[in-house]
Motif scaffolding. Structure first.
Motif, short mmCIF file in Angstrom:
data_model
loop_
_atom_site.label_atom_id
_atom_site.label_comp_id
_atom_site.label_asym_id
_atom_site.label_seq_id
_atom_site.Cartn_x
_atom_site.Cartn_y
_atom_site.Cartn_z
N GLY A 86 0.83 -1.21 -0.09
CA GLY A 86 -0.04 0.07 -0.01
C GLY A 86 0.92 0.95 -0.04
N SER A 87 0.44 2.24 -0.53
CA SER A 87 1.17 3.56 -0.71
C SER A 87 1.67 4.03 0.59
CB SER A 87 0.71 4.54 -1.59
OG SER A 87 -0.66 5.02 -1.38
N LYS A 88 0.63 3.81 1.46
CA LYS A 88 0.56 4.37 2.98
C LYS A 88 2.02 4.06 3.76
CE LYS A 88 -1.98 4.86 7.27
NZ LYS A 88 -3.17 4.44 7.91
N ILE A 145 5.11 5.74 2.19
CA ILE A 145 4.85 7.17 2.77
C ILE A 145 5.48 7.13 4.22
CG2 ILE A 145 3.33 9.06 3.30
CD1 ILE A 145 1.74 8.19 0.82
N TYR A 195 -3.27 14.68 3.82
CA TYR A 195 -3.41 13.45 4.27
C TYR A 195 -2.42 13.34 5.56
CZ TYR A 195 -2.95 8.21 3.74
OH TYR A 195 -3.12 6.91 3.78
N TYR A 227 1.55 12.34 6.31
CA TYR A 227 2.83 12.94 6.08
C TYR A 227 3.45 13.57 7.25
CZ TYR A 227 0.29 13.19 1.55
OH TYR A 227 -0.28 12.82 0.35
N ASN A 277 0.78 16.17 -3.03
CA ASN A 277 -0.44 15.22 -3.45
C ASN A 277 -1.42 15.83 -4.22
OD1 ASN A 277 -3.22 14.33 -1.29
ND2 ASN A 277 -2.54 13.17 -3.09
N ASN A 316 -6.00 15.36 -1.89
CA ASN A 316 -7.08 14.83 -0.83
C ASN A 316 -6.68 15.67 0.41
OD1 ASN A 316 -8.52 13.64 1.19
ND2 ASN A 316 -7.27 11.72 1.38
N ASP A 347 2.60 12.23 -3.83
CA ASP A 347 1.60 11.19 -3.54
C ASP A 347 0.36 11.14 -4.59
OD1 ASP A 347 -0.60 9.61 -2.91
OD2 ASP A 347 -0.48 10.17 -0.78
N ALA A 386 -2.19 8.98 -5.40
CA ALA A 386 -3.03 8.29 -5.02
C ALA A 386 -4.38 8.18 -6.03
CB ALA A 386 -3.42 7.82 -3.53
N TYR A 387 -4.72 9.57 -6.48
CA TYR A 387 -5.86 9.63 -7.36
C TYR A 387 -5.67 9.89 -8.69
CZ TYR A 387 -8.02 9.58 -2.56
OH TYR A 387 -8.35 9.12 -1.21
N SER A 437 -0.98 3.93 -6.01
CA SER A 437 -1.69 2.93 -5.17
C SER A 437 -2.74 2.31 -6.17
CB SER A 437 -2.40 3.73 -4.20
OG SER A 437 -3.25 2.78 -3.32
N SER A 475 -5.36 1.08 -4.75
CA SER A 475 -6.38 0.95 -3.72
C SER A 475 -7.70 1.71 -4.34
CB SER A 475 -6.17 1.49 -2.38
OG SER A 475 -5.10 1.06 -1.67
N LYS A 476 -7.38 2.94 -4.66
CA LYS A 476 -8.36 3.77 -5.19
C LYS A 476 -8.72 3.46 -6.66
CE LYS A 476 -7.69 5.48 -1.30
NZ LYS A 476 -7.04 6.46 -0.83
N ARG A 523 -3.95 -4.21 0.12
CA ARG A 523 -2.43 -3.61 0.47
C ARG A 523 -1.46 -3.79 -0.64
NH1 ARG A 523 -4.12 -0.41 1.90
NH2 ARG A 523 -2.12 0.58 2.75
#
Ligand SMILES: *Cc1c(COP(=O)(O)O)cnc(C)c1O
Length: 389
Positions: free
Chosen positions: A103-105, A108, A129, A132, A175, A179, A207, A209-210, A238, A240-241, A249
Motif C-alpha cells: 500500500g502507498s501508505k 509514505i 493526508y 505525511y 499530493n 485529498n 503522492d 493515489a488519485y 496505489s 487502492s483507489k 494492500r
C-alpha cells in the motif's frame, strides 16, 4: 504490572481529531438513526472480478505461500513500468526505478526514516493526508506546514517559504489530485517544484493515489513527466483507489533510484514484502483493468454531479471537483468545521469529515466522500433541505 510510558516519539503525535466524530457517530447510531456515512475515503464498489479470480488462482500455488522478495516480483515491477509508460509516456527501469509497496501508505510512512535526522524539516501540505505529518514526527523530523489556500488553487506557495526553512528542509510531500481539497496540479507547477528542489536540495515525495480518479476527460499528469523530476524525487501510486483494492494492500513508488534504494533498505529491515498472490492480482489489475476503472470513475462522476447540482440548488457554494472521489465544501459562516460536521450528524444523520482534521488550514471546509450509492446521496441532500437550520 510494569509502568507504561509511551515513547516521546509516540506521545508527540497530534491527537486523532476524527476520534471525536467517531464517538458522536457511535452515539447517534445507538439511537437507531439511519446514518449516511460520507466520511470514509474507501470505495464502496467491489474489486473487479477478474482480479479476484487471479488472486484465487495464485493463492492455490504453494510457491506463493512463502516469503516474497523485498523488492517484489520482477514481473510486477515490469507490469508497473509498462503501465507507467502507457499512462504517462515516462520510461522507468523496472530493476531500479520501481519499488512495490504494501500500500502507498506504507511507503509514505517509511520514507522519512530513510532520510530524516532529528530536527530536520519536512515540508508538509496543510490541509493534507495525515500520514505525511505523522511519518515526519515518528522519524524525529519537524513538519513545516505549507498552507494550501483556495485563492492559490490549493497549491503551496513555494516563494512564501523562507530561505532559512528551505535550507533546513530535506523532504517535501505533495499530493495531486489532492485529498482533501480535490485540487489538481499542472506540469508548470511541477516544474516550479523541481526548480525549488534543485535549488535547496530537497527530496520530493509526490503522492499520486488519485491519478486515475479524474473527470470530464481531465488526465492528471505525473510528477515524473517534468524534466529533472527523476533527479529530485519519487512518486507514490496505489492500486487502492484505482481498482477498489483498499483492503488488499498494494501500491508502489517510482522515480529516483537512490531514494528508492534507501526506502527499500528501511523496508528490508521492517517488512517481508507483499503476499505473492496479491502481487499476481496486482499485475492482472495493471495489465487488463482499464475498462473497469473507467466504469468506476463514471459512477463517481455521476454521484459528483448529483451532489453538486442539488446542493447548488439549495444555495451552497461548491467547488466542482475535477478529480478524486471527494467534494471539499466551504461551510456557512458562524460555524467551525467541527461544529458544522457535528450539526450535520445530529440533525440529519450525515457523517462528514471536518476540514480541521486535515490541518489548521482545512478550517472552514468539510470533506464529503462520494463512496455511497447515488440514492443515498439524494437522501442526504433531502435531509439537508428539510432538517438543517
Ligand atoms: C488513500 C490514500 C493513500 C493510501 O493508499 P494505500 O495505497 O491504500 O495505502 C495515500 N494517499 C492519499 C492521499 C490517500 O487518500
Amino acid at each position: 504490572m510494569v509502568k507504561l510510558k509511551q515513547s516521546n516519539r509516540l506521545s508527540n503525535l497530534p491527537p486523532y481529531l476524527f476520534a471525536k466524530i467517531d464517538e458522536m457517530k457511535r452515539r447517534v447510531m445507538e439511537e437507531g438513526v439511519d446514518i449516511i456515512d460520507l466520511g470514509i475515503g474507501d470505495p464502496d464498489l467491489p474489486t473487479p472480478g477478474h482480479i479476484i479470480q487471479r488472486l484465487y488462482q495464485a493463492a492455490q500455488d504453494p510457491v506463493n505461500h512463502r516469503y516474497a522478495s523485498y523488492n517484489g516480483l520482477a514481473k510486477l515491477r515490469e507490469a508497473i513500468s509498462k503501465w507507467y509508460e502507457r499512462r504517462f509516456q515516462v520510461k522507468l527501469n523496472p530493476e531500479s526505478e520501481v519499488l512495490p509497496l504494501i500500500g502507498s501508505k506504507e511507503g509514505i510512512g517509511h520514507a522519512p526514516l530513510a532520510f530524516i535526522n532529528e530536527g530536520d524539516i519536512v515540508l508538509v501540505p496543510d490541509p493534507g493526508y495525515p500520514v505525511y505529518r505523522a511519518a515526519t514526527l515518528l522519524a524525529g523530523g519537524e513538519p513545516y506546514f505549507m498552507p494550501l489556500r483556495r485563492e492559490n488553487g490549493f497549491l503551496p506557495e513555494l516563494n512564501a517559504i523562507s530561505h532559512e526553512v528551505a535550507r533546513k528542509a530535506k523532504m517535501m510531500f505533495l499530493n495531486y489530485p489532492n485529498n482533501p481539497t480535490t485540487a489538481t496540479a499542472s506540469k508548470e507547477f511541477f516544474q516550479e517544484v523541481v526548480r525549488f528542489a534543485q535549488k535547496f536540495n530537497i527530496i520530493i515525495c509526490h503522492d499520486a493515489a488519485y491519478s486515475e480518479v479524474t473527470f470530464d476527460g481531465y488526465r492528471a499528469p505525473s510528477f515524473l513527466e517534468v524534466e529533472g523530476a527523476k533527479e529530485v524525487g519519487i512518486e507514490f501510486h496505489s492500486l487502492s483507489k484505482t481498482y477498489n483494492m483498499t483492503g488488499w494492500r498494494i501500491g508502489f513508488a517510482v522515480g529516483n533510484q537512490e531514494v528508492l534504494a534507501a526506502l527499500l533498505r528501511v523496508k528490508t529491515n521492517l517488512d517481508s514484502g507483499i503476499f505473492q498472490a496479491i502481487q499476481y492480482a496486482g499485475i492482472e489489475a495493471l495489465t487488463v483493468s482499464v475498462d473497469e476503472t473507467r466504469k468506476t470513475v463514471k459512477i463517481y462522476q455521476e454521484r459528483r454531479d448529483t451532489l453538486v447540482k442539488s446542493l447548488k440548488e439549495l444555495g451552497w457554494q461548491l467547488i466542482r471537483p475535477k478529480a478524486t472521489f471527494y467534494v471539499w465544501i466551504p461551510i456557512p459562516t458562524g460555524y467551525t468545521s467541527m461544529e458544522f460536521a457535528s450539526t450535520l450528524l445530529q440533525k440529519a444523520g450525515i457523517v462528514t469529515t471536518p476540514g480541521v482534521g486535515f490541518g489548521e488550514h482545512g478550517e472552514g471546509f468539510i470533506r464529503v466522500a462520494l463512496t455511497v450509492p447515488e440514492e443515498r446521496i439524494k437522501e442526504a441532500v433531502e435531509r439537508i433541505r428539510t432538517k438543517m437550520p
